[in-house]
Enzyme design. Sequence first.
Site, PDB file in Angstrom:
ATOM      1  N   HIS A 170       0.748  -1.179  -0.096  1.00  9.86           N
ATOM      2  CA  HIS A 170       0.001  -0.049   0.001  1.00  9.86           C
ATOM      3  C   HIS A 170       0.805   1.339   0.107  1.00  9.86           C
ATOM      4  O   HIS A 170       0.361   2.532   0.423  1.00  9.86           O
ATOM      5  CB  HIS A 170      -1.119  -0.153   1.242  1.00  9.86           C
ATOM      6  CG  HIS A 170      -1.996  -0.843   0.981  1.00  9.86           C
ATOM      7  ND1 HIS A 170      -2.621  -1.432  -0.363  1.00  9.86           N
ATOM      8  CD2 HIS A 170      -3.159  -1.153   1.790  1.00  9.86           C
ATOM      9  CE1 HIS A 170      -3.682  -1.989  -0.172  1.00  9.86           C
ATOM     10  NE2 HIS A 170      -4.126  -1.896   0.972  1.00  9.86           N
ATOM     11  N   ARG A 179      -2.389  17.115   7.992  1.00 10.27           N
ATOM     12  CA  ARG A 179      -2.559  16.912   9.286  1.00 10.27           C
ATOM     13  C   ARG A 179      -1.234  17.389   9.995  1.00 10.27           C
ATOM     14  O   ARG A 179      -0.519  17.940   9.775  1.00 10.27           O
ATOM     15  CB  ARG A 179      -2.669  15.309   9.063  1.00 10.27           C
ATOM     16  CG  ARG A 179      -3.626  14.755   8.558  1.00 10.27           C
ATOM     17  CD  ARG A 179      -3.853  13.198   8.641  1.00 10.27           C
ATOM     18  NE  ARG A 179      -3.001  12.598   7.363  1.00 10.27           N
ATOM     19  CZ  ARG A 179      -2.888  11.394   7.306  1.00 10.27           C
ATOM     20  NH1 ARG A 179      -3.451  10.560   8.157  1.00 10.27           N
ATOM     21  NH2 ARG A 179      -2.083  10.785   6.374  1.00 10.27           N
ATOM     22  N   GLU A 195      -4.270  17.238   1.390  1.00  4.21           N
ATOM     23  CA  GLU A 195      -4.690  16.733   2.999  1.00  4.21           C
ATOM     24  C   GLU A 195      -3.479  17.079   3.840  1.00  4.21           C
ATOM     25  O   GLU A 195      -2.184  17.129   3.402  1.00  4.21           O
ATOM     26  CB  GLU A 195      -4.370  15.047   3.086  1.00  4.21           C
ATOM     27  CG  GLU A 195      -5.695  14.425   2.312  1.00  4.21           C
ATOM     28  CD  GLU A 195      -5.626  13.047   2.148  1.00  4.21           C
ATOM     29  OE1 GLU A 195      -6.460  12.257   1.752  1.00  4.21           O
ATOM     30  OE2 GLU A 195      -4.655  12.575   2.619  1.00  4.21           O
ATOM     31  N   GLU A 234      -8.017  17.154  10.460  1.00  3.03           N
ATOM     32  CA  GLU A 234      -7.493  16.965   9.013  1.00  3.03           C
ATOM     33  C   GLU A 234      -8.317  17.749   8.297  1.00  3.03           C
ATOM     34  O   GLU A 234      -9.646  17.664   8.337  1.00  3.03           O
ATOM     35  CB  GLU A 234      -7.456  15.434   8.702  1.00  3.03           C
ATOM     36  CG  GLU A 234      -7.186  15.077   7.233  1.00  3.03           C
ATOM     37  CD  GLU A 234      -7.513  13.802   6.932  1.00  3.03           C
ATOM     38  OE1 GLU A 234      -6.785  12.798   6.616  1.00  3.03           O
ATOM     39  OE2 GLU A 234      -8.832  13.182   6.911  1.00  3.03           O
TER      40      GLU A 234
HETATM   41  C1  LIG Z   1      -5.139   4.785   0.625  1.00  2.00           C
HETATM   42  C2  LIG Z   1      -3.981   4.815   1.917  1.00  2.00           C
HETATM   43  C3  LIG Z   1      -4.052   5.509   2.928  1.00  2.00           C
HETATM   44  C4  LIG Z   1      -2.974   5.682   3.540  1.00  2.00           C
HETATM   45  N1  LIG Z   1      -2.901   6.561   4.794  1.00  2.00           N
HETATM   46  C5  LIG Z   1      -1.878   6.606   5.296  1.00  2.00           C
HETATM   47  C6  LIG Z   1      -1.833   7.472   6.663  1.00  2.00           C
HETATM   48  O1  LIG Z   1      -2.995   7.810   7.081  1.00  2.00           O
HETATM   49  N2  LIG Z   1      -0.778   7.608   7.423  1.00  2.00           N
HETATM   50  C7  LIG Z   1       0.465   6.699   6.936  1.00  2.00           C
HETATM   51  O2  LIG Z   1       1.555   6.980   7.675  1.00  2.00           O
HETATM   52  N3  LIG Z   1       0.556   6.111   5.851  1.00  2.00           N
HETATM   53  C8  LIG Z   1      -0.572   5.946   5.173  1.00  2.00           C
HETATM   54  N4  LIG Z   1      -0.484   5.307   4.031  1.00  2.00           N
HETATM   55  C9  LIG Z   1       0.647   4.692   3.662  1.00  2.00           C
HETATM   56  C10 LIG Z   1       0.896   3.445   4.064  1.00  2.00           C
HETATM   57  O3  LIG Z   1       0.932   3.304   5.681  1.00  2.00           O
HETATM   58  C11 LIG Z   1       2.323   2.952   3.973  1.00  2.00           C
HETATM   59  O4  LIG Z   1       2.639   2.615   2.557  1.00  2.00           O
HETATM   60  C12 LIG Z   1       2.626   1.477   4.509  1.00  2.00           C
HETATM   61  O5  LIG Z   1       4.055   1.192   4.284  1.00  2.00           O
HETATM   62  C13 LIG Z   1       2.073   0.319   3.859  1.00  2.00           C
HETATM   63  O6  LIG Z   1       2.367  -0.991   4.748  1.00  2.00           O
HETATM   64  P1  LIG Z   1       1.970  -2.281   3.702  1.00  2.00           P
HETATM   65  O7  LIG Z   1       1.768  -3.172   4.830  1.00  2.00           O
HETATM   66  O8  LIG Z   1       1.169  -2.207   2.464  1.00  2.00           O
HETATM   67  O9  LIG Z   1       3.474  -2.330   3.157  1.00  2.00           O
HETATM   68  P2  LIG Z   1       4.154  -2.488   1.936  1.00  2.00           P
HETATM   69  O10 LIG Z   1       3.536  -1.509   0.931  1.00  2.00           O
HETATM   70  O11 LIG Z   1       3.980  -3.991   1.386  1.00  2.00           O
HETATM   71  O12 LIG Z   1       5.684  -2.165   2.040  1.00  2.00           O
HETATM   72  C14 LIG Z   1       6.270  -0.974   2.368  1.00  2.00           C
HETATM   73  C15 LIG Z   1       7.425  -0.940   2.910  1.00  2.00           C
HETATM   74  O13 LIG Z   1       7.649  -1.532   4.143  1.00  2.00           O
HETATM   75  C16 LIG Z   1       8.665  -2.768   3.974  1.00  2.00           C
HETATM   76  N5  LIG Z   1       8.144  -3.868   4.687  1.00  2.00           N
HETATM   77  C17 LIG Z   1       6.858  -4.542   4.976  1.00  2.00           C
HETATM   78  N6  LIG Z   1       7.164  -5.377   5.877  1.00  2.00           N
HETATM   79  C18 LIG Z   1       8.232  -5.321   6.658  1.00  2.00           C
HETATM   80  C19 LIG Z   1       8.911  -6.170   7.572  1.00  2.00           C
HETATM   81  N7  LIG Z   1       8.290  -7.106   7.976  1.00  2.00           N
HETATM   82  N8  LIG Z   1      10.117  -5.839   7.822  1.00  2.00           N
HETATM   83  C20 LIG Z   1      10.943  -4.763   7.169  1.00  2.00           C
HETATM   84  N9  LIG Z   1      10.290  -4.181   6.324  1.00  2.00           N
HETATM   85  C21 LIG Z   1       8.964  -4.420   5.611  1.00  2.00           C
HETATM   86  C22 LIG Z   1       8.563  -3.220   2.523  1.00  2.00           C
HETATM   87  O14 LIG Z   1       9.764  -3.829   1.830  1.00  2.00           O
HETATM   88  C23 LIG Z   1       8.530  -1.925   1.620  1.00  2.00           C
HETATM   89  O15 LIG Z   1       9.936  -1.241   1.796  1.00  2.00           O
HETATM   90  C24 LIG Z   1      -1.486   4.840   3.271  1.00  2.00           C
HETATM   91  C25 LIG Z   1      -1.552   4.194   2.022  1.00  2.00           C
HETATM   92  C26 LIG Z   1      -2.849   4.089   1.196  1.00  2.00           C
HETATM   93  C27 LIG Z   1      -2.725   3.408   0.157  1.00  2.00           C
END
Ligand SMILES: Cc1cc2nc3c(=O)[nH]c(=O)nc-3n(C[C@H](O)[C@H](O)[C@H](O)COP(=O)(O)OP(=O)(O)OC[C@H]3O[C@@H](n4cnc5c(N)ncnc54)[C@H](O)[C@@H]3O)c2cc1C
Length: 601
Positions: A122, A463, A461, A316
């Site tokens: 994400h 915050r 946005e 927000e």
């Molecule tokens: C609609 C939407 C709304 C969002 N709103 C917010 C918000 O309000 N606040 C905010 O802060 N963020 C927000 N985000 C961003 C989101 O929090 C980050 O992109 C987060 O990293 C996504 O987590 P994921 O599990 O999908 O990780 P991934 O996208 O799969 O991975 C992200 C990174 O983390 C690494 N990673 C994953 N798991 C591990 C692990 N176990 N050890 C080490 N590294 C790891 C991956 O290799 C990669 O580098 C939003 C994203 C979306 C799509």
Amino acid sequence: MSPRSGGYNSVEMPKGAREEVRVGTPLTRRALIERGAALAAAAGLAPAFRLSPADAATRRCRPPRGFPRSVEIYRQGFVNWAQEIVVEPLWSCSPRNAREVVKVVNWAARAGYRVRPRGRMHGWSPLSVNPGANCRSKVIMVDTSHLDGLSLRARNPAVIRAGAGVLMERFLEFAERRGYGVTAAPAPGDITIGGALAIDAHGTAIPADGEKRRPGHTFGSLSNLVVALTAVVWNRRRSRYELRRFERTDREIGPLLTHVGRGFVTSVDMRVGRNYNLRCESITDVPVDELFAAPGSAGPTTQTFDSYLRRSGRAEAIWYPFTTEAWLKVWTVTPEKPASSRRVTGPYNYAFSDNLPIEVTEATRKMLFEQPELTPSFGNIQLTTTRSGLETGEAADLWGKSKDLLLYVKPSTIRVTANGYAVHCRRRDVQRVISEFASYHRRHLDEYRARGSFPSNMPVEIRVTGLDHPSEVGIRGARPVALSAIRPRPDHPEWNVAVWFDILTIPGTRDAVRFYRETENWMYRNYSPYALVRPEWSKGWGYGRDAAWDDQAMFRKRIPRSYKAKRARKSAWKAGTAILERQDPHRVFTSPLVRRLMPRR
Ligand SMILES: Cc1cc2nc3c(=O)[nH]c(=O)nc-3n(C[C@H](O)[C@H](O)[C@H](O)COP(=O)(O)OP(=O)(O)OC[C@H]3O[C@@H](n4cnc5c(N)ncnc54)[C@H](O)[C@@H]3O)c2cc1C
């Protein structure tokens, strides 16, 4: 439990895979599976796009040699949420536990492969996978969904241990059932703890006037709640990778708390505090001229963003393009239900913005790409839809347990891309920081409009959070979150909050990169020296002429400098990344972007 599928991401058939099906081996089972998966995915039915080794192996895509036999390997597509990163199925695995992760990592180090932990995909920045990666890229994706343990380790103060693959929503639910919660959280619950900590995920909260921080809570990012964690790191003496537990007082934990894709965390111990109830009011009738007014021009009764922060600490603004009012959400700590509020017992209470099939994004894209001049009307339609959605959904004034108000974005919202920055400043400069941004953004949009261009067609946005003060975790000698965008600068103790800005647009919108690049340069110029800008790791930043994450000045100067205190010998950025380098000297946990961000020195 089966490994996690691609979540809500509908997976397009990757180009390479399609060619492979046609040219390579006609009418194989693999061809049928790939085609079936793609069709189902396109219809939004089956998001998983997973091929077993037998189906996946082709002459072009041989399974990696010597891969540990005890861990199942397969190929799986990688599509990030905004669908800007779509790569053909990569060799992937889903270790059943942390020991299997270590096995894979040691194999990868020997075989010259990279290991990319995969959460829910994400993010926007290509921290995991670069567009263009393919099954020969010597990358192993590691689905973390089996790292799913959850347990309460201590009560007073409370600590929850969570596997890195646990989803945020499940974590908060687990905490809530035991009477605990957090002050602020990212809006989506469908992200993993490992993914959230990697990028110092944040919500929105600073202390309201007279409010004291509660024990076990932080006004910073989730990373600042980590009490201890277990990561896969190199053991020099034994010449291999192994699991090591780090306490928050260990010097080496700092950069692992937010490693920006440069580590592998298997589990974390998180501090949580007593839960509380929140009220969330949506306000859509305050003119933006008032909400974002320059501090000097605002009278005592002006409803500025700052006035809401003083009242409630948590706000927000969602400001649709070319509109004169914003959607302002204000959360207030409210123990008892106010008569006018509607009680909620679950998260995601804005159905009108949260349940949009992918076709809505597609139709919006088509309309705005073909007739960009509709953007101002579309901005106003978005505001009108918000107002009517709040009214018909009785969602303008909600009350309930904190989790149910803090989680409010589902992956099925409209797919947008975004830039992102945290601006550190004094608490009393928050309104100035916001008003300067708002005037610039409005002018900037108008300049483009005059040329017939509409690079941002989705909202801004805004915050505000506190910073990651290590003292807030309640452990004497706690180490700072070394690479957090909101790591405080010791030479500027007066900067005690951060304003987060994101400008959203539909991916692929014309002139967006240039627009973002100009905004970024303006921010760095404008906020110095009275404030400090750092990128939001999961979003867009470092805009070059043609793309994000491409500006050398950002990698070489702006980022390292922003972590260097005035009289310090070395940038804390360099010190932190040097620790990560020692923990992973084979650079197994890197992607092309991570290597640019943290070059070997
Ligand atoms: C609609 C939407 C709304 C969002 N709103 C917010 C918000 O309000 N606040 C905010 O802060 N963020 C927000 N985000 C961003 C989101 O929090 C980050 O992109 C987060 O990293 C996504 O987590 P994921 O599990 O999908 O990780 P991934 O996208 O799969 O991975 C992200 C990174 O983390 C690494 N990673 C994953 N798991 C591990 C692990 N176990 N050890 C080490 N590294 C790891 C991956 O290799 C990669 O580098 C939003 C994203 C979306 C799509």
